[in-house]
Write an enzyme that holds these catalytic residues in place. Structure first.
Site, short mmCIF file in Angstrom:
data_model
loop_
_atom_site.label_atom_id
_atom_site.label_comp_id
_atom_site.label_asym_id
_atom_site.label_seq_id
_atom_site.Cartn_x
_atom_site.Cartn_y
_atom_site.Cartn_z
N THR A 144 22.74 38.95 63.78
CA THR A 144 23.31 37.71 63.28
C THR A 144 24.80 37.62 63.61
O THR A 144 25.49 38.65 63.67
CB THR A 144 23.12 37.59 61.75
OG1 THR A 144 23.86 36.49 61.26
CG2 THR A 144 23.56 38.84 61.00
N SER A 179 27.69 39.80 53.17
CA SER A 179 26.68 39.94 52.10
C SER A 179 25.93 41.24 52.36
O SER A 179 26.01 41.81 53.46
CB SER A 179 25.69 38.77 52.14
OG SER A 179 24.83 38.90 53.26
N TYR A 181 22.85 41.43 52.77
CA TYR A 181 21.93 41.11 53.87
C TYR A 181 22.62 41.29 55.21
O TYR A 181 22.11 41.99 56.11
CB TYR A 181 21.40 39.67 53.76
CG TYR A 181 21.06 39.11 55.11
CD1 TYR A 181 19.96 39.58 55.83
CD2 TYR A 181 21.89 38.15 55.74
CE1 TYR A 181 19.68 39.12 57.11
CE2 TYR A 181 21.61 37.68 57.01
CZ TYR A 181 20.51 38.17 57.69
OH TYR A 181 20.24 37.72 58.96
N HIS A 182 23.81 40.65 55.36
CA HIS A 182 24.50 40.74 56.66
C HIS A 182 24.83 42.21 56.98
O HIS A 182 24.79 42.63 58.13
CB HIS A 182 25.76 39.88 56.65
CG HIS A 182 25.50 38.40 56.75
ND1 HIS A 182 25.49 37.56 55.66
CD2 HIS A 182 25.23 37.59 57.81
CE1 HIS A 182 25.23 36.31 56.05
NE2 HIS A 182 25.06 36.30 57.35
N LYS A 185 22.10 44.07 58.73
CA LYS A 185 22.01 43.82 60.18
C LYS A 185 23.00 44.70 60.94
O LYS A 185 22.74 45.12 62.07
CB LYS A 185 22.31 42.35 60.51
CG LYS A 185 21.43 41.36 59.80
CD LYS A 185 19.98 41.53 60.13
CE LYS A 185 19.42 40.41 60.94
NZ LYS A 185 17.93 40.46 61.00
P1 NAD Z 1 11.71 34.18 57.68
O1 NAD Z 1 11.90 34.74 56.31
O2 NAD Z 1 11.24 32.79 57.81
O3 NAD Z 1 10.70 35.12 58.51
C1 NAD Z 1 10.74 36.52 58.47
C2 NAD Z 1 9.31 37.02 58.55
O4 NAD Z 1 9.33 38.46 58.55
C3 NAD Z 1 8.45 36.59 57.36
O5 NAD Z 1 7.25 36.01 57.80
C4 NAD Z 1 8.21 37.88 56.59
O6 NAD Z 1 6.96 37.91 55.93
C5 NAD Z 1 8.33 38.94 57.69
N1 NAD Z 1 8.77 40.25 57.20
C6 NAD Z 1 9.85 40.56 56.45
N2 NAD Z 1 9.91 41.87 56.20
C7 NAD Z 1 8.83 42.42 56.80
C8 NAD Z 1 8.33 43.75 56.91
N3 NAD Z 1 8.95 44.77 56.30
N4 NAD Z 1 7.21 43.97 57.62
C9 NAD Z 1 6.56 42.94 58.21
N5 NAD Z 1 6.99 41.66 58.15
C10 NAD Z 1 8.11 41.41 57.45
O7 NAD Z 1 13.10 34.39 58.46
P2 NAD Z 1 13.63 33.64 59.78
O8 NAD Z 1 14.54 32.56 59.35
O9 NAD Z 1 12.52 33.36 60.69
O10 NAD Z 1 14.53 34.79 60.39
C11 NAD Z 1 13.95 35.70 61.33
C12 NAD Z 1 14.99 36.69 61.80
O11 NAD Z 1 16.06 36.01 62.43
C13 NAD Z 1 15.61 37.51 60.67
O12 NAD Z 1 15.76 38.84 61.12
C14 NAD Z 1 16.95 36.87 60.45
O13 NAD Z 1 17.87 37.82 59.99
C15 NAD Z 1 17.31 36.36 61.84
N6 NAD Z 1 18.18 35.17 61.80
C16 NAD Z 1 17.75 34.01 61.19
C17 NAD Z 1 18.59 32.91 61.18
C18 NAD Z 1 18.21 31.61 60.52
O14 NAD Z 1 19.07 30.70 60.44
N7 NAD Z 1 16.98 31.44 60.06
C19 NAD Z 1 19.86 32.99 61.78
C20 NAD Z 1 20.26 34.19 62.37
C21 NAD Z 1 19.41 35.28 62.38
N1 USQ Z 2 26.91 26.54 52.63
C1 USQ Z 2 27.34 25.39 51.99
N2 USQ Z 2 26.42 24.67 51.28
C2 USQ Z 2 25.11 25.02 51.20
C3 USQ Z 2 24.67 26.18 51.86
C4 USQ Z 2 25.59 26.93 52.55
O1 USQ Z 2 28.51 25.03 52.05
O2 USQ Z 2 24.36 24.31 50.52
C5 USQ Z 2 27.86 27.33 53.43
C6 USQ Z 2 27.96 28.79 53.04
O3 USQ Z 2 28.92 29.00 52.01
C7 USQ Z 2 28.37 29.43 54.36
C8 USQ Z 2 27.70 28.54 55.42
O4 USQ Z 2 27.38 27.32 54.76
O5 USQ Z 2 29.75 29.33 54.54
C9 USQ Z 2 26.45 29.12 56.00
O6 USQ Z 2 25.54 29.43 54.96
P1 USQ Z 2 23.96 29.39 55.22
O7 USQ Z 2 23.26 29.61 53.92
O8 USQ Z 2 23.61 28.21 56.02
O9 USQ Z 2 23.76 30.64 56.21
P2 USQ Z 2 23.97 32.19 55.98
O10 USQ Z 2 23.97 32.58 54.56
O11 USQ Z 2 25.13 32.62 56.80
O12 USQ Z 2 22.63 32.77 56.58
C10 USQ Z 2 21.87 32.11 57.61
C11 USQ Z 2 20.52 32.78 57.66
C12 USQ Z 2 20.71 34.24 58.06
C13 USQ Z 2 21.51 34.31 59.34
C14 USQ Z 2 22.82 33.55 59.27
C15 USQ Z 2 23.51 33.40 60.60
O13 USQ Z 2 19.86 32.70 56.39
O14 USQ Z 2 19.45 34.84 58.23
O15 USQ Z 2 21.79 35.66 59.63
O16 USQ Z 2 22.53 32.19 58.84
S1 USQ Z 2 25.26 33.51 60.47
O17 USQ Z 2 25.72 32.51 59.50
O18 USQ Z 2 25.79 33.28 61.76
O19 USQ Z 2 25.54 34.83 59.94
#
Ligand code: NAD
Ligand code: USQ
Length: 383
Positions: A144, A179, A181-182, A185
């Site tokens: 990420t 976070s 979470y972050h 990664k």
């Molecule tokens: P999502 O929650 O929609 O999908 C993740 C999937 O992984 C789910 O179907 C879940 O059941 C499965 N999963 C989780 N843990 C597991 C495990 N231990 N074993 C098997 N399956 C498991 O999430 P997403 O939005 O599709 O994100 C996918 C990936 O991309 C994540 O790694 C996330 O960090 C990364 N990512 C997402 C975004 C975003 O904006 N959605 C942005 C940047 C990075």
């Molecule tokens: N934010 C708002 N209002 C909202 C939701 C979010 O102002 O209602 C702000 C947050 O404070 C933050 C920004 O928008 O500053 C992004 O938040 P987000 O919830 O859209 O995204 P984030 O928490 O960063 O996480 C998402 C995905 C995660 C991925 C990440 C990419 O859930 O899996 O890793 O985006 S990145 O942001 O580049 O790290």
């Protein structure tokens, strides 16, 4: 080419699995379905009604004649993982299968531990399984952009060359995640880098920005193939949330001043970026990093774009500045490089062209499914 999509029932994974299947790859999905379970625990649901995984795959086969293998189980179950890999025999593994919400990881100690255990151990299991059975397989791992945080210098793609006391080296770019979470990664990235160094594995870390949109060519083919679209305060991301808020007449929830800036991309570019990474594999022993995004916006910019697009559709969109529930810089420098994927042929979809088709129209179509109690953020970073 045989590609195993881990997390293939999720938002990015489902779109990617269908895209790769449609483009001639032999695809398998491995997923524990735990995300559907977390939604149920939080009493929330995707805006779009997603079908059970088996119904989705059956529909895909009926429509296109293409079969996708399915492995239901947890990455943290090592015997299951080994068995699935040995059965599927992948040339590449795309790893999306993690807990991906920053707010989820900040709910309490249990959720922080769950996030890091699920993500870090699952990824480590995968590294060992590849070492022992498929050392030449290309690992494409979703990282990420949030690993980098918001440094006051340009963000490079994974590495930075530094001169210090008359000596020079190229080192991993400093990480300042925001976070638990972050942070998971960042731990994954270090583990993959180390595994490439000691075992000669080949890997690409895709440091992805915030993904928006629900429509891809494949998921748009049929209602049963529709992708998930999260809008709740835990799993919903900024732009997706704003569009759904606009559709139901809720003021857009900008946290703090809204000057915090992030990197973004359309889900149609996510699937293409993954294909580009697979088609151009890293070398044995190489830990390659691509910054996977197409545009940068402040949260306030996004709110203004949704407001004006919504108003042209006859909505009456207001923007509301809430006390920021997160601990994050609001006024900061942000300039990240993203040339690697562009040089390999990525042709970005721009938000200004796709806001209506890929998002606002869906938000309007399914707005009766919105639970307004799920919109405001409930998780706070501070104690
Ligand atoms: P999502 O929650 O929609 O999908 C993740 C999937 O992984 C789910 O179907 C879940 O059941 C499965 N999963 C989780 N843990 C597991 C495990 N231990 N074993 C098997 N399956 C498991 O999430 P997403 O939005 O599709 O994100 C996918 C990936 O991309 C994540 O790694 C996330 O960090 C990364 N990512 C997402 C975004 C975003 O904006 N959605 C942005 C940047 C990075
Ligand atoms: N934010 C708002 N209002 C909202 C939701 C979010 O102002 O209602 C702000 C947050 O404070 C933050 C920004 O928008 O500053 C992004 O938040 P987000 O919830 O859209 O995204 P984030 O928490 O960063 O996480 C998402 C995905 C995660 C991925 C990440 C990419 O859930 O899996 O890793 O985006 S990145 O942001 O580049 O790290």
């Amino acid at each position: 080419m045989r590609v195993l999509v881990i997390g293939g029932d999720g938002y990015c994974g489902w779109a990617t699995a269908l895209y790769l299947s449609n483009h001639g790859y032999e695809v398998g999905i491995l997923d524990s379905l735990v995300r559907r379970h977390w939604d149920a625990q939080l009493c929330t649901d995707t805006l779009t009604p997603i079908a059970p995984i088996k119904a989705r795959l059956q529909r895909w086969k009926d429509l296109t004649g293409k079969h996708i293998d399915l492995f239901i189980g947890d990455l943290n179950d090592y015997p299951f993982l080994e068995k699935s890999l040995l059965q599927f025999q992948p040339d590449a593994v795309v790893h999306f299968g993690e807990q991906r919400s920053a707010p989820f990881s900040m709910i309490d100690r249990e959720h922080a531990v769950l996030t890091q255990a699920n993500n870090v151990i699952g990824n480590l299991n995968l590294l060992y399984a590849l070492r022992d059975h498929f050392p030449d397989c290309h690992l494409v791992k979703l990282g990420t952009m949030g690993e980098y945080g918001t440094p006051n210098i340009d963000i490079e793609e994974g590495y930075i060359t530094i001169e210090h006391n008359g000596r020079k080296d190229t080192l991993p770019y400093p990480k300042q995640p925001g976070s638990f979470y972050h942070l998971s990664k960042v731990h994954d990235s270090h583990n993959i880098h180390f595994a490439c160094k000691i075992w000669g594995l080949r890997a690409t870390d895709l440091n992805q920005g915030v993904v928006y949109g629900v429509l891809t060519e494949e998921t748009g083919m049929d209602e049963l193939l529709i992708n998930r679209l999260d809008y709740d305060g835990v799993f919903g991301t900024a732009l997706n949330r704003f569009c759904i808020q606009a559709a139901v007449g809720h003021p857009l929830t900008v946290y703090g001043k809204g000057s915090q800036t992030r990197a973004f991309l359309d889900i149609r570019d996510t699937v293409r970026c993954v294909e580009i990474a697979i088609a151009n594999p890293a070398n044995p022993g190489e830990f390659r990093v691509f910054n996977q995004f197409t545009e940068m916006f402040s949260v306030g910019d996004l709110a203004n774009m949704v407001k004006s697009a919504g108003n042209t559709m006859g909505m009456n969109v207001d923007v509301q500045h809430l006390d920021n529930p997160r601990v994050e810089m609001e006024d900061h420098y942000f300039n990240a490089k993203n040339t690697n994927l562009l040089e390999l042929g990525l042709q970005p979809h721009l938000l200004s062209d796709s806001l209506l088709d890929s998002l606002l129209n869906f938000a309007v179509k399914y707005k009766t499914r919105v639970d307004k109690d799920q919109i405001l953020p409930k998780v706070k970073w501070r104690r």
